[in-house]
Design a protein around this motif. Structure first.
Motif, PDB file in Angstrom:
ATOM      1  N   ARG A  58      26.732 -29.884  68.707  1.00 27.86           N
ATOM      2  CA  ARG A  58      26.402 -31.014  69.834  1.00 27.86           C
ATOM      3  C   ARG A  58      25.137 -31.708  69.307  1.00 27.86           C
ATOM      4  NH1 ARG A  58      28.327 -27.798  74.363  1.00 27.86           N
ATOM      5  NH2 ARG A  58      25.939 -27.901  74.847  1.00 27.86           N
ATOM      6  N   ASP A  59      24.049 -30.723  69.147  1.00 28.10           N
ATOM      7  CA  ASP A  59      22.859 -31.264  68.686  1.00 28.10           C
ATOM      8  C   ASP A  59      22.796 -32.098  67.654  1.00 28.10           C
ATOM      9  OD1 ASP A  59      21.902 -30.287  71.190  1.00 28.10           O
ATOM     10  OD2 ASP A  59      21.032 -28.441  70.309  1.00 28.10           O
ATOM     11  N   VAL A  60      23.534 -31.715  66.510  1.00 24.19           N
ATOM     12  CA  VAL A  60      23.405 -32.366  65.527  1.00 24.19           C
ATOM     13  C   VAL A  60      24.191 -33.500  65.397  1.00 24.19           C
ATOM     14  CG1 VAL A  60      24.534 -32.338  62.830  1.00 24.19           C
ATOM     15  CG2 VAL A  60      23.382 -30.349  63.821  1.00 24.19           C
ATOM     16  N   LEU A  61      25.478 -33.737  66.178  1.00 22.09           N
ATOM     17  CA  LEU A  61      25.925 -34.954  66.198  1.00 22.09           C
ATOM     18  C   LEU A  61      25.255 -36.025  67.183  1.00 22.09           C
ATOM     19  CD1 LEU A  61      29.809 -33.297  66.910  1.00 22.09           C
ATOM     20  CD2 LEU A  61      29.022 -34.707  64.976  1.00 22.09           C
ATOM     21  N   ARG A  62      24.413 -35.453  68.275  1.00 19.40           N
ATOM     22  CA  ARG A  62      23.842 -36.266  68.954  1.00 19.40           C
ATOM     23  C   ARG A  62      22.560 -36.919  68.081  1.00 19.40           C
ATOM     24  NH1 ARG A  62      18.964 -35.277  70.541  1.00 19.40           N
ATOM     25  NH2 ARG A  62      19.207 -32.962  70.515  1.00 19.40           N
ATOM     26  N   GLN A  63      22.079 -36.086  67.379  1.00 20.71           N
ATOM     27  CA  GLN A  63      20.794 -36.611  66.474  1.00 20.71           C
ATOM     28  C   GLN A  63      21.666 -37.755  65.422  1.00 20.71           C
ATOM     29  OE1 GLN A  63      19.485 -33.101  64.453  1.00 20.71           O
ATOM     30  NE2 GLN A  63      18.415 -32.319  66.199  1.00 20.71           N
ATOM     31  N   ILE A  64      22.681 -37.589  64.819  1.00 21.57           N
ATOM     32  CA  ILE A  64      23.429 -38.434  63.934  1.00 21.57           C
ATOM     33  C   ILE A  64      23.435 -39.827  64.852  1.00 21.57           C
ATOM     34  CG2 ILE A  64      25.513 -39.024  62.849  1.00 21.57           C
ATOM     35  CD1 ILE A  64      25.756 -36.017  62.097  1.00 21.57           C
ATOM     36  N   ARG A  65      24.257 -39.714  66.070  1.00 22.75           N
ATOM     37  CA  ARG A  65      24.208 -40.882  66.841  1.00 22.75           C
ATOM     38  C   ARG A  65      23.068 -41.696  67.157  1.00 22.75           C
ATOM     39  NH1 ARG A  65      28.152 -37.510  69.457  1.00 22.75           N
ATOM     40  NH2 ARG A  65      26.533 -36.859  71.061  1.00 22.75           N
ATOM     41  N   GLU A  66      21.827 -40.756  67.446  1.00 23.65           N
ATOM     42  CA  GLU A  66      20.709 -41.354  67.824  1.00 23.65           C
ATOM     43  C   GLU A  66      20.154 -42.151  66.609  1.00 23.65           C
ATOM     44  OE1 GLU A  66      18.238 -38.370  69.437  1.00 23.65           O
ATOM     45  OE2 GLU A  66      19.282 -38.362  71.443  1.00 23.65           O
ATOM     46  N   ALA A  67      20.177 -41.397  65.326  1.00 22.67           N
ATOM     47  CA  ALA A  67      19.674 -42.072  64.144  1.00 22.67           C
ATOM     48  C   ALA A  67      20.353 -43.418  63.846  1.00 22.67           C
ATOM     49  CB  ALA A  67      19.780 -41.083  62.969  1.00 22.67           C
ATOM     50  N   GLU A  68      21.901 -43.258  64.076  1.00 20.07           N
ATOM     51  CA  GLU A  68      22.644 -44.365  63.767  1.00 20.07           C
ATOM     52  C   GLU A  68      22.118 -45.750  64.910  1.00 20.07           C
ATOM     53  OE1 GLU A  68      26.953 -44.805  64.921  1.00 20.07           O
ATOM     54  OE2 GLU A  68      27.093 -44.864  62.825  1.00 20.07           O
ATOM     55  N   LYS A  69      22.069 -45.200  66.148  1.00 20.98           N
ATOM     56  CA  LYS A  69      21.430 -46.379  67.148  1.00 20.98           C
ATOM     57  C   LYS A  69      20.118 -46.929  66.511  1.00 20.98           C
ATOM     58  CE  LYS A  69      23.822 -44.622  71.204  1.00 20.98           C
ATOM     59  NZ  LYS A  69      23.803 -43.823  72.425  1.00 20.98           N
ATOM     60  N   GLY A  70      19.355 -46.392  66.008  1.00 20.23           N
ATOM     61  CA  GLY A  70      18.104 -46.659  65.600  1.00 20.23           C
ATOM     62  C   GLY A  70      18.028 -47.490  64.341  1.00 20.23           C
ATOM     63  N   GLN A  71      19.180 -47.607  63.809  1.00 21.07           N
ATOM     64  CA  GLN A  71      19.378 -48.228  62.727  1.00 21.07           C
ATOM     65  C   GLN A  71      20.133 -49.594  63.014  1.00 21.07           C
ATOM     66  OE1 GLN A  71      21.464 -45.870  59.808  1.00 21.07           O
ATOM     67  NE2 GLN A  71      19.483 -44.591  59.261  1.00 21.07           N
ATOM     68  N   GLU A  72      20.539 -49.694  64.058  1.00 23.34           N
ATOM     69  CA  GLU A  72      21.371 -51.124  64.379  1.00 23.34           C
ATOM     70  C   GLU A  72      20.303 -52.352  64.941  1.00 23.34           C
ATOM     71  OE1 GLU A  72      23.567 -50.160  68.114  1.00 23.34           O
ATOM     72  OE2 GLU A  72      24.800 -48.858  66.882  1.00 23.34           O
ATOM     73  N   PRO A  73      20.745 -53.474  64.122  1.00 22.84           N
ATOM     74  CA  PRO A  73      19.922 -54.553  64.355  1.00 22.84           C
ATOM     75  C   PRO A  73      19.846 -54.846  66.012  1.00 22.84           C
ATOM     76  CG  PRO A  73      21.758 -55.121  63.409  1.00 22.84           C
ATOM     77  CD  PRO A  73      22.078 -53.759  63.587  1.00 22.84           C
ATOM     78  N   GLU A  74      18.461 -55.381  66.284  1.00 23.54           N
ATOM     79  CA  GLU A  74      18.315 -55.743  67.598  1.00 23.54           C
ATOM     80  C   GLU A  74      18.691 -57.352  68.038  1.00 23.54           C
ATOM     81  OE1 GLU A  74      15.205 -54.152  69.406  1.00 23.54           O
ATOM     82  OE2 GLU A  74      15.232 -52.343  68.474  1.00 23.54           O
TER      83      GLU A  74
END
Length: 74
Positions: A58-74
């Motif tokens: 769960r922690d690994v998947l959470r980190q992946i999601r968070e990293a993905e969100k950080g890469q989304e254009p605002e």
């Protein structure tokens, strides 16, 4: 509903490492999966549930999601 997305090798590696830690905690004779006729690994359904609910995964998947969100254009 969750959507599909491709994972990079480093992400899959992190998931497999967390999964290996879970597998080490199980008794060695626990049926965990099988190889099908094509030689593909198939996990037993209850092992899949353990993988999905394991804290490390769960922690690994959470980190992946968070990293993905950080890469989304605002």
């Amino acid at each position: 509903m969750a959507s599909e997305r491709r994972l990079e090798a480093r992400e899959v590696e992190a998931i497999f490492r967390a999964f290996a830690e879970i597998m080490r905690e199980l008794p060695p004779d626990t049926e965990a999966g099988w190889l099908d006729a094509a030689g593909d690994l198939r996990l037993a359904p209850d092992i899949g549930r353990k993988l999905r609910t394991a804290r490390g995964v769960r922690d690994v998947l959470r980190q992946i999601r968070e990293a993905e969100k950080g890469q989304e254009p605002e």
